[in-house]
Design an enzyme around this catalytic site. Structure first.
Site, PDB file in Angstrom:
ATOM      1  N   LYS A  36       0.821  -1.216   0.000  1.00  0.00           N
ATOM      2  CA  LYS A  36       0.000   0.000   0.000  1.00  0.00           C
ATOM      3  C   LYS A  36       0.853   1.265   0.000  1.00  0.00           C
ATOM      4  CE  LYS A  36      -4.197  -1.963   0.870  1.00  0.00           C
ATOM      5  NZ  LYS A  36      -5.514  -1.692   0.325  1.00  0.00           N
ATOM      6  N   SER A  92      -8.907   1.555   8.287  1.00  0.00           N
ATOM      7  CA  SER A  92      -8.352   1.156   9.584  1.00  0.00           C
ATOM      8  C   SER A  92      -7.255   0.131   9.351  1.00  0.00           C
ATOM      9  CB  SER A  92      -9.446   0.583  10.480  1.00  0.00           C
ATOM     10  OG  SER A  92     -10.103  -0.465   9.805  1.00  0.00           O
ATOM     11  N   ASN A 109      -3.990  -1.300   6.384  1.00  0.00           N
ATOM     12  CA  ASN A 109      -2.659  -0.922   5.925  1.00  0.00           C
ATOM     13  C   ASN A 109      -2.633   0.426   5.205  1.00  0.00           C
ATOM     14  OD1 ASN A 109      -1.159  -3.107   6.903  1.00  0.00           O
ATOM     15  ND2 ASN A 109      -1.643  -4.389   5.126  1.00  0.00           N
ATOM     16  N   ASP A 147       4.912 -16.674 -16.522  1.00  0.00           N
ATOM     17  CA  ASP A 147       3.683 -16.987 -17.250  1.00  0.00           C
ATOM     18  C   ASP A 147       2.474 -16.296 -16.625  1.00  0.00           C
ATOM     19  OD1 ASP A 147       4.754 -18.930 -19.168  1.00  0.00           O
ATOM     20  OD2 ASP A 147       5.142 -20.158 -17.385  1.00  0.00           O
ATOM     21  N   GLY A 158      -7.319  -2.553  -5.976  1.00  0.00           N
ATOM     22  CA  GLY A 158      -6.215  -1.682  -6.403  1.00  0.00           C
ATOM     23  C   GLY A 158      -4.976  -2.462  -6.810  1.00  0.00           C
ATOM     24  N   GLU A 211      -9.135 -15.019  -3.979  1.00  0.00           N
ATOM     25  CA  GLU A 211     -10.131 -14.304  -3.154  1.00  0.00           C
ATOM     26  C   GLU A 211     -10.748 -15.275  -2.152  1.00  0.00           C
ATOM     27  OE1 GLU A 211     -13.668 -12.808  -5.225  1.00  0.00           O
ATOM     28  OE2 GLU A 211     -13.544 -10.957  -4.055  1.00  0.00           O
ATOM     29  N   ALA A 245     -15.745 -13.920   0.953  1.00  0.00           N
ATOM     30  CA  ALA A 245     -15.899 -12.512   0.546  1.00  0.00           C
ATOM     31  C   ALA A 245     -15.639 -12.476  -0.956  1.00  0.00           C
ATOM     32  CB  ALA A 245     -14.909 -11.622   1.297  1.00  0.00           C
ATOM     33  N   ASN A 289       1.705  -7.484   8.061  1.00  0.00           N
ATOM     34  CA  ASN A 289       1.247  -6.897   9.326  1.00  0.00           C
ATOM     35  C   ASN A 289       0.256  -7.822  10.025  1.00  0.00           C
ATOM     36  OD1 ASN A 289       2.903  -4.704   9.010  1.00  0.00           O
ATOM     37  ND2 ASN A 289       1.365  -3.477   7.954  1.00  0.00           N
TER      38      ASN A 289
END
Lengths: 311, 311
Positions: A50, A75, A77, A169, A179, A201, A205, A303
């Site tokens: 980030k 809240s 990274n 590849d 992002g 993913e 979620a 983190n």
């Protein structure tokens, strides 16, 4: 958009970020049946990729805008990244955080000299507060993932990875707000002839998976995943890129995320956060698809509360 | 002994080991008030510097000796190191382990194709069993730390560190059986004009500190320390080197070891074992002594049970 534009982005952020190492493990290659290259953004400043996007976003502002400061709501990274990037460039960063955010996260932001503004913890309350701060300070709002400069900045991790390993590849990244994967897709498109970008993913979620399928931005009804960086949804800036240039998204179960995280800790001796493990879990799940391939993975961050582990 | 001899050792083991990275952290430099360079042997094959010494010891044998195999007694990293080094060089390794050794350690040795021979868990029983195997197989006994070839091999980590950072004022290592610190002392003596070598040792297993003071090998009465790799005592091969060429030994408390370990995990995002943290804890304890210096630390290994942490 072209390669020269992305090279400019990279040169812009370079003085403010680490060129993180690319690590490999013979044992993991054997387990996967492919050559795997881990781009270690867990070693990035403030512990996550980030930092790249936050830095680019600030450096793209005019001097007048910089003097007025930047504001975001996060809240996670990105709160730390924007605080540190702002601090390094002499800019004020206003960070809207839910009042019930963990003290350790608030302290991290304070450590990087970010100004914390508390809000209620609902998404709407956070957005309203960010809007209020924006108006009061005449500051520029920078979204953690749905911002063009942020997306371009995040892509610089893949640029470095492809410079070191041009034969890749494919590159796997986790998908949260979109992002990182959008930036990676742009980098792969302009820095490689053949490198595909694939997302990992959490099944719990799976908004991006469903968005890619339906062709419009979908939202999560629940976000019950250990990968706390991936609970957010895509946006209108990154979704068109993801739609066009991301090959596929692989869903993984919670148990697989934890197992993948533990495997990297034990075998590679590096600390990666659950969100990072999602991309590796996707690779483990779909081994056959990647057999004998050259596979990059963006290890998004490190983190973790080491006193509260899932294993 | 001279520099050329050590260069030969290094060239001998190079094809079988990783050249591990040297990592730095701005934040840790600020905390310590010195420039600190971490030589990351936690990223070494099998997860510890022991791979270097084990490899050199095997490669120094005659072909006839190699055909007969090697034997050691160890339940720690050297058991794995000798097994893997033997496996890579086509040699049989017989590893005497206490029958009550943790299953995870036995499995690691088996994974590297070492032949486990169980003994009772007293030091005397282990030594007797190793002697028995040595006679039965006509194998060469290789001590984990008190063996000249092992000592020379361990020194190659410091050679690499000094090649990369020739300006170092000192190198800190943990002190257990004495192999690593003796090898490091030789490397510093022949590869630097000024680099001193300093040991970190748990206060609860302070035999090396007392040995250096009294001028003869002292033994631990109890070894109640989390740094399980440092419970052993010095030997007649490494003690003369330690006596002559190690500057000093700094004792650290158990709490300081755990704190130092946690600090490295959280800030550097790398997994180090408690024994490695002992050297860093020594630096933190004696900050004033190292102020503004160029300080190397050998991070000896990263083999930790991540499901059973002290924090």
């Amino acid at each position: 958009m072209n390669k020269e534009f992305l090279i400019k982005v990279h040169n812009r952020v370079k003085p403010f970020i680490h060129k993180t190492p690319v690590l490999t493990s013979q044992l993991i290659n054997e387990i996967v049946g492919a050559n795997v290259y881990f781009k270690c953004e867990n070693f990035q400043k403030m512990g996550a990729f980030k930092m790249r996007g936050a830095t680019n976003a600030i450096l793209c502002l005019t001097e007048e805008e910089r003097n007025k400061g930047v504001v975001t709501h996060s809240s996670g990274n990105f709160a730390q990244a924007l605080s540190l990037a702002a601090n390094k460039t002499g800019v004020n960063a206003y960070i809207v955080m839910p009042e019930n955010a963990p003290l350790v996260k608030k302290n991290a932001v304070k450590g990087y000299k970010g100004h914390i503004i508390e809000s209620e913890s609902t998404p709407m309350a956070r957005e309203e507060m960010a809007e209020k701060v924006k108006l009061e300070k005449d500051a520029t709002f920078i979204h953690p993932s749905n911002d063009t400069s942020v997306i371009h900045g995040q892509g610089t991790a893949a640029i470095e990875l492809l410079e070191e390993q041009p034969q890749l590849d494919c590159i796997l990244t986790p998908v949260g707000g979109g992002g990182l994967i959008a930036g990676t897709a742009l980098a792969a498109k302009y820095f490689s002839e053949k490198c595909k970008v694939i997302g990992g993913e959490p099944k719990n979620a799976d908004d991006a998976f469903r968005s890619k399928k339906s062709g419009k931005i979908e939202y999560n009804e629940s976000v019950d995943t250990i990968a706390d960086g991936l609970r957010t949804h895509l946006g209108d800036k990154n979704f068109p890129i993801i739609k066009a240039d991301v090959e596929s998204i692989i869903l993984v179960e919670e148990e697989a995320i934890i197992d993948a995280m533990k495997l990297v800790w034990e075998r590679m001796k590096i600390i990666i956060e659950p969100s990072s493990a999602v991309a590796f879990a996707a690779l483990l799940k779909e081994k056959e698809q990647f057999k004998n391939k050259e596979v990059g993975i963006i290890i998004s961050g490190g983190n973790v509360d080491v006193t509260n582990l899932p294993f």
